[in-house]
Design a protein around this motif. Structure first.
Motif, PDB file in Angstrom:
ATOM      1  N   ARG A  18       0.824  -1.203   0.000  1.00 30.55           N
ATOM      2  CA  ARG A  18       0.000   0.000   0.000  1.00 30.55           C
ATOM      3  C   ARG A  18       0.863   1.259   0.000  1.00 30.55           C
ATOM      4  O   ARG A  18       0.613   2.203  -0.758  1.00 30.55           O
ATOM      5  CB  ARG A  18      -0.948  -0.016   1.203  1.00 30.55           C
ATOM      6  CG  ARG A  18      -1.979   1.084   1.172  1.00 30.55           C
ATOM      7  CD  ARG A  18      -3.002   0.969   2.286  1.00 30.55           C
ATOM      8  NE  ARG A  18      -2.395   1.115   3.602  1.00 30.55           N
ATOM      9  CZ  ARG A  18      -2.300   0.158   4.519  1.00 30.55           C
ATOM     10  NH1 ARG A  18      -2.773  -1.045   4.258  1.00 30.55           N
ATOM     11  NH2 ARG A  18      -1.737   0.380   5.678  1.00 30.55           N
ATOM     12  N   LYS A  19       1.908   1.287   0.822  1.00 30.42           N
ATOM     13  CA  LYS A  19       2.784   2.462   0.892  1.00 30.42           C
ATOM     14  C   LYS A  19       3.557   2.662  -0.410  1.00 30.42           C
ATOM     15  O   LYS A  19       3.754   3.799  -0.852  1.00 30.42           O
ATOM     16  CB  LYS A  19       3.763   2.333   2.072  1.00 30.42           C
ATOM     17  CG  LYS A  19       3.098   2.436   3.409  1.00 30.42           C
ATOM     18  CD  LYS A  19       2.415   3.766   3.558  1.00 30.42           C
ATOM     19  CE  LYS A  19       1.732   3.893   4.897  1.00 30.42           C
ATOM     20  NZ  LYS A  19       1.003   5.142   5.046  1.00 30.42           N
ATOM     21  N   VAL A  20       4.018   1.578  -1.023  1.00 28.68           N
ATOM     22  CA  VAL A  20       4.747   1.697  -2.293  1.00 28.68           C
ATOM     23  C   VAL A  20       3.822   2.224  -3.381  1.00 28.68           C
ATOM     24  O   VAL A  20       4.209   3.080  -4.186  1.00 28.68           O
ATOM     25  CB  VAL A  20       5.374   0.340  -2.684  1.00 28.68           C
ATOM     26  CG1 VAL A  20       5.843   0.332  -4.129  1.00 28.68           C
ATOM     27  CG2 VAL A  20       6.523   0.010  -1.755  1.00 28.68           C
ATOM     28  N   THR A  21       2.587   1.740  -3.395  1.00 30.03           N
ATOM     29  CA  THR A  21       1.620   2.227  -4.382  1.00 30.03           C
ATOM     30  C   THR A  21       1.325   3.703  -4.176  1.00 30.03           C
ATOM     31  O   THR A  21       1.265   4.477  -5.138  1.00 30.03           O
ATOM     32  CB  THR A  21       0.317   1.409  -4.294  1.00 30.03           C
ATOM     33  OG1 THR A  21       0.633   0.033  -4.478  1.00 30.03           O
ATOM     34  CG2 THR A  21      -0.682   1.850  -5.342  1.00 30.03           C
ATOM     35  N   GLU A  22       1.157   4.114  -2.913  1.00 23.02           N
ATOM     36  CA  GLU A  22       0.916   5.530  -2.623  1.00 23.02           C
ATOM     37  C   GLU A  22       2.102   6.388  -3.045  1.00 23.02           C
ATOM     38  O   GLU A  22       1.932   7.472  -3.613  1.00 23.02           O
ATOM     39  CB  GLU A  22       0.633   5.727  -1.138  1.00 23.02           C
ATOM     40  CG  GLU A  22      -0.690   5.170  -0.681  1.00 23.02           C
ATOM     41  CD  GLU A  22      -0.847   5.196   0.831  1.00 23.02           C
ATOM     42  OE1 GLU A  22       0.044   5.736   1.532  1.00 23.02           O
ATOM     43  OE2 GLU A  22      -1.853   4.677   1.323  1.00 23.02           O
ATOM     44  N   ALA A  23       3.311   5.916  -2.774  1.00 19.84           N
ATOM     45  CA  ALA A  23       4.503   6.671  -3.154  1.00 19.84           C
ATOM     46  C   ALA A  23       4.623   6.774  -4.669  1.00 19.84           C
ATOM     47  O   ALA A  23       5.017   7.821  -5.199  1.00 19.84           O
ATOM     48  CB  ALA A  23       5.752   6.014  -2.568  1.00 19.84           C
ATOM     49  N   ALA A  24       4.292   5.705  -5.371  1.00 16.67           N
ATOM     50  CA  ALA A  24       4.341   5.744  -6.839  1.00 16.67           C
ATOM     51  C   ALA A  24       3.323   6.740  -7.385  1.00 16.67           C
ATOM     52  O   ALA A  24       3.616   7.474  -8.335  1.00 16.67           O
ATOM     53  CB  ALA A  24       4.080   4.351  -7.410  1.00 16.67           C
ATOM     54  N   GLN A  25       2.151   6.790  -6.788  1.00 19.21           N
ATOM     55  CA  GLN A  25       1.142   7.751  -7.231  1.00 19.21           C
ATOM     56  C   GLN A  25       1.588   9.183  -6.948  1.00 19.21           C
ATOM     57  O   GLN A  25       1.378  10.077  -7.756  1.00 19.21           O
ATOM     58  CB  GLN A  25      -0.205   7.470  -6.546  1.00 19.21           C
ATOM     59  CG  GLN A  25      -0.861   6.198  -7.022  1.00 19.21           C
ATOM     60  CD  GLN A  25      -1.153   6.235  -8.516  1.00 19.21           C
ATOM     61  OE1 GLN A  25      -1.552   7.230  -9.063  1.00 19.21           O
ATOM     62  NE2 GLN A  25      -0.913   5.102  -9.165  1.00 19.21           N
ATOM     63  N   ARG A  26       2.208   9.402  -5.778  1.00 17.77           N
ATOM     64  CA  ARG A  26       2.710  10.743  -5.461  1.00 17.77           C
ATOM     65  C   ARG A  26       3.836  11.142  -6.405  1.00 17.77           C
ATOM     66  O   ARG A  26       3.950  12.303  -6.777  1.00 17.77           O
ATOM     67  CB  ARG A  26       3.206  10.796  -4.015  1.00 17.77           C
ATOM     68  CG  ARG A  26       2.115  10.958  -3.007  1.00 17.77           C
ATOM     69  CD  ARG A  26       2.666  11.359  -1.648  1.00 17.77           C
ATOM     70  NE  ARG A  26       3.760  10.521  -1.199  1.00 17.77           N
ATOM     71  CZ  ARG A  26       3.635   9.450  -0.435  1.00 17.77           C
ATOM     72  NH1 ARG A  26       2.461   9.060  -0.035  1.00 17.77           N
ATOM     73  NH2 ARG A  26       4.696   8.760  -0.066  1.00 17.77           N
ATOM     74  N   ALA A  27       4.668  10.185  -6.791  1.00 14.79           N
ATOM     75  CA  ALA A  27       5.791  10.499  -7.682  1.00 14.79           C
ATOM     76  C   ALA A  27       5.312  10.893  -9.072  1.00 14.79           C
ATOM     77  O   ALA A  27       6.025  11.589  -9.793  1.00 14.79           O
ATOM     78  CB  ALA A  27       6.737   9.305  -7.774  1.00 14.79           C
ATOM     79  N   LEU A  28       4.127  10.449  -9.450  1.00 11.55           N
ATOM     80  CA  LEU A  28       3.589  10.804 -10.755  1.00 11.55           C
ATOM     81  C   LEU A  28       2.959  12.192 -10.773  1.00 11.55           C
ATOM     82  O   LEU A  28       2.647  12.703 -11.848  1.00 11.55           O
ATOM     83  CB  LEU A  28       2.549   9.761 -11.198  1.00 11.55           C
ATOM     84  CG  LEU A  28       3.107   8.371 -11.469  1.00 11.55           C
ATOM     85  CD1 LEU A  28       1.975   7.407 -11.795  1.00 11.55           C
ATOM     86  CD2 LEU A  28       4.117   8.400 -12.594  1.00 11.55           C
ATOM     87  N   ASP A  29       2.781  12.791  -9.598  1.00 13.93           N
ATOM     88  CA  ASP A  29       2.208  14.132  -9.526  1.00 13.93           C
ATOM     89  C   ASP A  29       3.185  15.117 -10.182  1.00 13.93           C
ATOM     90  O   ASP A  29       4.374  15.122  -9.869  1.00 13.93           O
ATOM     91  CB  ASP A  29       1.985  14.505  -8.058  1.00 13.93           C
ATOM     92  CG  ASP A  29       1.371  15.875  -7.874  1.00 13.93           C
ATOM     93  OD1 ASP A  29       0.738  16.368  -8.826  1.00 13.93           O
ATOM     94  OD2 ASP A  29       1.510  16.444  -6.778  1.00 13.93           O
TER      95      ASP A  29
END
Length: 151
Positions: A100-111
């Protein structure tokens, strides 16, 4: 344009096929994934768990050793956690939290704002390294700062 509909002006909507409730419940089920004949015998199941723990521990230790050395340390550590997650609920929960944390970080990195900030910080870091390398080369040239000839 093909909208997937026979009526004009109507767009097709994709059907949600993420799985039935039984499949979702099975995917979320916590606990041992050992074969049933092993779970049926207490001593065999306990020895199975000890074996899974030892194999997972060996993989995690190898991953920790690979962190400072060449090799995919974090990947191996998460592989060891996945081995533990086949048998232990605590490892399954840790693995879920990590995913879950890796997915959230990946989504934030795409911002776009975060990407722009990361590019700016990387550029500043490279500029600082280039300035320090230039100062070093100006002061010492291509020679090492210690005197090797005097030893």
């Amino acid at each position: 344009m093909n909208t997937g509909s026979n009526k004009p002006g109507e767009a097709a909507v994709a059907e949600d096929r993420t799985g039935t409730d039984d499949e979702a419940a099975a995917a979320r089920a916590l606990g041992s994934r050992a074969p049933d004949f092993i779970k049926a015998r207490r001593a065999l199941h306990l020895s199975w768990q000890v074996g899974v723990f030892i194999v997972g521990l060996a993989v995690v230790v190898a991953g920790i050793i690979m962190l400072p050395l060449p090799g995919p340390g974090w990947v191996v550590i998460f592989g060891g956690m996945a081995i533990w997650a086949t048998e232990f609920v605590w490892a399954q929960l840790v693995l879920r939290w990590t995913k879950r944390k890796v997915t959230e970080a990946a989504q934030r990195a795409l911002d776009p704002r975060v990407r722009r900030r990361n590019i700016i910080l990387t550029s500043i870091g490279l500029l600082i390294i280039a300035v320090l390398a230039g100062i070093y080369l100006y002061k010492f040239g291509l020679q090492m700062p210690w005197k090797i000839k005097d030893q």
